[in-house]
Scaffold this motif. Structure first.
Motif, PDB file in Angstrom:
ATOM      1  N   ALA B 120       3.338  28.196   0.090  1.00  0.00           N
ATOM      2  CA  ALA B 120       3.416  29.017  -1.129  1.00  0.00           C
ATOM      3  C   ALA B 120       4.860  29.430  -1.406  1.00  0.00           C
ATOM      4  O   ALA B 120       5.305  29.445  -2.557  1.00  0.00           O
ATOM      5  CB  ALA B 120       2.534  30.252  -0.980  1.00  0.00           C
ATOM      6  N   ILE B 123       6.729  26.356  -2.868  1.00  0.00           N
ATOM      7  CA  ILE B 123       6.369  26.096  -4.269  1.00  0.00           C
ATOM      8  C   ILE B 123       6.918  27.216  -5.147  1.00  0.00           C
ATOM      9  O   ILE B 123       7.406  26.973  -6.249  1.00  0.00           O
ATOM     10  CB  ILE B 123       4.835  25.972  -4.410  1.00  0.00           C
ATOM     11  CG1 ILE B 123       4.327  24.808  -3.565  1.00  0.00           C
ATOM     12  CG2 ILE B 123       4.435  25.796  -5.873  1.00  0.00           C
ATOM     13  CD1 ILE B 123       2.819  24.770  -3.403  1.00  0.00           C
ATOM     14  N   GLY B 124       6.859  28.439  -4.648  1.00  0.00           N
ATOM     15  CA  GLY B 124       7.397  29.576  -5.397  1.00  0.00           C
ATOM     16  C   GLY B 124       8.883  29.436  -5.643  1.00  0.00           C
ATOM     17  O   GLY B 124       9.355  29.591  -6.780  1.00  0.00           O
ATOM     18  N   ALA B 125       9.628  29.107  -4.597  1.00  0.00           N
ATOM     19  CA  ALA B 125      11.085  28.982  -4.732  1.00  0.00           C
ATOM     20  C   ALA B 125      11.441  27.855  -5.695  1.00  0.00           C
ATOM     21  O   ALA B 125      12.432  27.935  -6.422  1.00  0.00           O
ATOM     22  CB  ALA B 125      11.710  28.742  -3.357  1.00  0.00           C
ATOM     23  N   GLN B 127      10.160  27.128  -8.411  1.00  0.00           N
ATOM     24  CA  GLN B 127      10.019  27.511  -9.821  1.00  0.00           C
ATOM     25  C   GLN B 127      11.346  27.980 -10.427  1.00  0.00           C
ATOM     26  O   GLN B 127      11.489  28.012 -11.643  1.00  0.00           O
ATOM     27  CB  GLN B 127       8.951  28.599 -10.010  1.00  0.00           C
ATOM     28  CG  GLN B 127       7.585  28.259  -9.440  1.00  0.00           C
ATOM     29  CD  GLN B 127       7.053  26.905  -9.871  1.00  0.00           C
ATOM     30  OE1 GLN B 127       7.164  26.528 -11.032  1.00  0.00           O
ATOM     31  NE2 GLN B 127       6.486  26.157  -8.924  1.00  0.00           N
ATOM     32  N   LEU B 136      10.497  18.712  -4.298  1.00  0.00           N
ATOM     33  CA  LEU B 136       9.050  18.949  -4.167  1.00  0.00           C
ATOM     34  C   LEU B 136       8.262  17.867  -4.887  1.00  0.00           C
ATOM     35  O   LEU B 136       7.309  17.298  -4.347  1.00  0.00           O
ATOM     36  CB  LEU B 136       8.699  20.326  -4.755  1.00  0.00           C
ATOM     37  CG  LEU B 136       7.220  20.702  -4.861  1.00  0.00           C
ATOM     38  CD1 LEU B 136       6.586  20.836  -3.487  1.00  0.00           C
ATOM     39  CD2 LEU B 136       7.029  22.016  -5.629  1.00  0.00           C
ATOM     40  N   GLU B 137       8.687  17.572  -6.109  1.00  0.00           N
ATOM     41  CA  GLU B 137       7.960  16.591  -6.900  1.00  0.00           C
ATOM     42  C   GLU B 137       8.052  15.197  -6.275  1.00  0.00           C
ATOM     43  O   GLU B 137       7.027  14.526  -6.098  1.00  0.00           O
ATOM     44  CB  GLU B 137       8.515  16.563  -8.339  1.00  0.00           C
ATOM     45  CG  GLU B 137       7.801  15.540  -9.209  1.00  0.00           C
ATOM     46  CD  GLU B 137       8.247  15.589 -10.659  1.00  0.00           C
ATOM     47  OE1 GLU B 137       8.828  16.616 -11.081  1.00  0.00           O
ATOM     48  OE2 GLU B 137       8.011  14.588 -11.375  1.00  0.00           O
ATOM     49  N   TYR B 140       6.870  15.289  -2.215  1.00  0.00           N
ATOM     50  CA  TYR B 140       5.556  15.766  -1.808  1.00  0.00           C
ATOM     51  C   TYR B 140       4.470  15.549  -2.881  1.00  0.00           C
ATOM     52  O   TYR B 140       3.492  14.858  -2.645  1.00  0.00           O
ATOM     53  CB  TYR B 140       5.616  17.246  -1.400  1.00  0.00           C
ATOM     54  CG  TYR B 140       4.305  17.700  -0.807  1.00  0.00           C
ATOM     55  CD1 TYR B 140       3.921  17.277   0.463  1.00  0.00           C
ATOM     56  CD2 TYR B 140       3.433  18.485  -1.542  1.00  0.00           C
ATOM     57  CE1 TYR B 140       2.690  17.620   0.985  1.00  0.00           C
ATOM     58  CE2 TYR B 140       2.201  18.833  -1.019  1.00  0.00           C
ATOM     59  CZ  TYR B 140       1.830  18.411   0.235  1.00  0.00           C
ATOM     60  OH  TYR B 140       0.615  18.737   0.747  1.00  0.00           O
ATOM     61  N   VAL B 141       4.683  16.139  -4.073  1.00  0.00           N
ATOM     62  CA  VAL B 141       3.609  16.123  -5.073  1.00  0.00           C
ATOM     63  C   VAL B 141       3.208  14.692  -5.453  1.00  0.00           C
ATOM     64  O   VAL B 141       2.024  14.337  -5.400  1.00  0.00           O
ATOM     65  CB  VAL B 141       4.007  16.925  -6.331  1.00  0.00           C
ATOM     66  CG1 VAL B 141       2.920  16.844  -7.389  1.00  0.00           C
ATOM     67  CG2 VAL B 141       4.274  18.382  -5.963  1.00  0.00           C
ATOM     68  N   TYR B 179      -4.788  24.949  -4.551  1.00  0.00           N
ATOM     69  CA  TYR B 179      -3.457  25.545  -4.721  1.00  0.00           C
ATOM     70  C   TYR B 179      -3.532  26.781  -5.610  1.00  0.00           C
ATOM     71  O   TYR B 179      -2.775  27.733  -5.425  1.00  0.00           O
ATOM     72  CB  TYR B 179      -2.475  24.523  -5.302  1.00  0.00           C
ATOM     73  CG  TYR B 179      -1.896  23.585  -4.270  1.00  0.00           C
ATOM     74  CD1 TYR B 179      -1.038  24.061  -3.283  1.00  0.00           C
ATOM     75  CD2 TYR B 179      -2.209  22.235  -4.262  1.00  0.00           C
ATOM     76  CE1 TYR B 179      -0.505  23.216  -2.325  1.00  0.00           C
ATOM     77  CE2 TYR B 179      -1.684  21.373  -3.309  1.00  0.00           C
ATOM     78  CZ  TYR B 179      -0.832  21.873  -2.342  1.00  0.00           C
ATOM     79  OH  TYR B 179      -0.307  21.032  -1.391  1.00  0.00           O
ATOM     80  N   LEU B 183      -1.829  30.229  -4.598  1.00  0.00           N
ATOM     81  CA  LEU B 183      -0.660  30.764  -5.316  1.00  0.00           C
ATOM     82  C   LEU B 183      -0.990  31.946  -6.207  1.00  0.00           C
ATOM     83  O   LEU B 183      -0.121  32.765  -6.511  1.00  0.00           O
ATOM     84  CB  LEU B 183      -0.026  29.651  -6.168  1.00  0.00           C
ATOM     85  CG  LEU B 183       0.497  28.455  -5.377  1.00  0.00           C
ATOM     86  CD1 LEU B 183       0.824  27.299  -6.319  1.00  0.00           C
ATOM     87  CD2 LEU B 183       1.729  28.851  -4.564  1.00  0.00           C
ATOM     88  N   MET B 184      -2.235  32.029  -6.677  1.00  0.00           N
ATOM     89  CA  MET B 184      -2.658  33.134  -7.530  1.00  0.00           C
ATOM     90  C   MET B 184      -3.893  33.743  -6.886  1.00  0.00           C
ATOM     91  O   MET B 184      -4.997  33.680  -7.431  1.00  0.00           O
ATOM     92  CB  MET B 184      -2.941  32.632  -8.948  1.00  0.00           C
ATOM     93  CG  MET B 184      -1.718  31.970  -9.581  1.00  0.00           C
ATOM     94  SD  MET B 184      -2.025  31.274 -11.235  1.00  0.00           S
ATOM     95  CE  MET B 184      -2.098  32.781 -12.222  1.00  0.00           C
TER      96      MET B 184
END
Lengths: 224, 224
Positions: B120, B123-125, B127, B136-137, B140-141, B179, B183-184
């Motif tokens: 998390a 992914i947060g960082a 943004q 990341l993309e 990983y993604v 996810y 994340l939320m």
């Protein structure tokens, strides 16, 4: 911006800070001016710009009022966001749940096209900021989930969604799937994508050879 | 940690920095020691701790080697993460796609129970960090999506998933939904939740009164 909002915004710019006994601005006007100022900062400069100092200066409101009414700048930012998007993200209830979900998801996707960057930044910052995470959960995630589940409950009661379907899970498979494309981008977040989300759930994805094999496997010995 | 990993890790600690011509460590050993060191930093201290300086010191590898092999610390962090989780997140292919997806999602949920905080935070960082987002993309993604779609394609070819179902959308409605809960957060990310994700998609959620009303509405005049 609607004419009434314009009027309010220019009121807020001209108005002096709220002082006890002065009585020039009603509490609701102050609240609206504060939320409008916070939303402008949020969408214009990002969540880090939503500080009590900046919002107070922009709204012409005393910082003491902000401290009294909001637990934290994060909490104020979310109330501003929620207030701003509430109308755009309303859940229609025409009686046809698929059409209503599709319309709402299209509005959500359109909102993300405009404000997705700010939203992603807020959610991102919340991953390493406990206070912001708490504000996000209480001021945004839970209220939005509640509204969605309310609309889905009506549909289940009307027989448009099967009994036994967990409605909270549907929230993750509709709006959560959209947030996934926003936060972990690789494929586009579009209205056509929203249509597929709804279609996959309502029509089911099982093919002719895949209706119930897993059920059969987990209840071996009984017929599926 | 497996015995072989232990041996590698202690090798890495004793080994001097890689020098041309010295020939003491094979490139693959250096790569493995580097990824192991990066993974330790990532899971222990978070993505911000994965710097070329720290990884080089911990792996006993020269910083020049890291600069030569990895485009950025973010890129190294993701390769380390991907390498670490690859086996745990493998896609089984027993021939029963529902059982296979369920097993893989259970492994994913279990991994998030252990490492969800670090994931998390990454992914947060990302943004608000363009370079990290790109790593990341790419690291990983996209590779994870590709593996999922490959497994789903086999299922569609076997008739277990309907022709015409967009497999990329399914990725968002299965792992993306997970996810979303990471994340939320508001509702728990559990194996039971994963089961519901699969069930909703394969069985469909339409009730007796809701099979095709939206289709009928959008193609008014024709029968659904």
């Amino acid at each position: 911006m609607k004419p009434t909002d314009d009027a309010k915004a220019s009121d807020a710019q001209k108005a002096p800070p709220l002082k006890p006994g002065r009585g020039r601005r009603r509490a609701e006007d102050v609240r609206r001016a504060t939320l409008a100022a916070a939303a402008e900062l949020l969408f214009g400069e990002g969540v880090r710009a939503v500080t009590f100092d900046k919002v107070a200066a922009r709204a012409g409101v005393s910082k003491m009022t902000l401290y009294k009414w909001w637990a934290s700048p994060g909490s104020l930012a979310f109330e501003a966001y929620f207030d701003e998007v509430e109308d755009a993200l309303a859940f229609p209830a025409t009686g046809d749940v698929r059409a209503d979900l599709t319309a709402q998801l299209h509005a959500f996707v359109a909102l993300m096209e405009r404000h997705g960057g700010a939203v992603a930044e807020i959610i991102g910052a919340a991953q390493s900021d406990r206070e912001l995470a708490s504000a996000l959960e209480e001021q945004y995630v839970r209220p939005r989930r509640r509204l969605a589940v309310e609309r889905l409950t009506v549909a289940r009661q009307a027989g448009q969604i099967r009994d036994g379907v967990d409605l909270e899970t549907l929230v993750d498979q509709l709006w959560g799937a959209c947030y996934h494309r926003l936060l972990m981008p690789a494929e586009p977040l579009t209205a056509a994508f929203a249509d597929k989300l709804v279609a996959n759930l309502f029509a089911g994805i099982a093919g002719p050879a895949g209706d119930t094999p897993a059920v059969a496997a987990t209840t071996a010995g009984t017929s599926g």
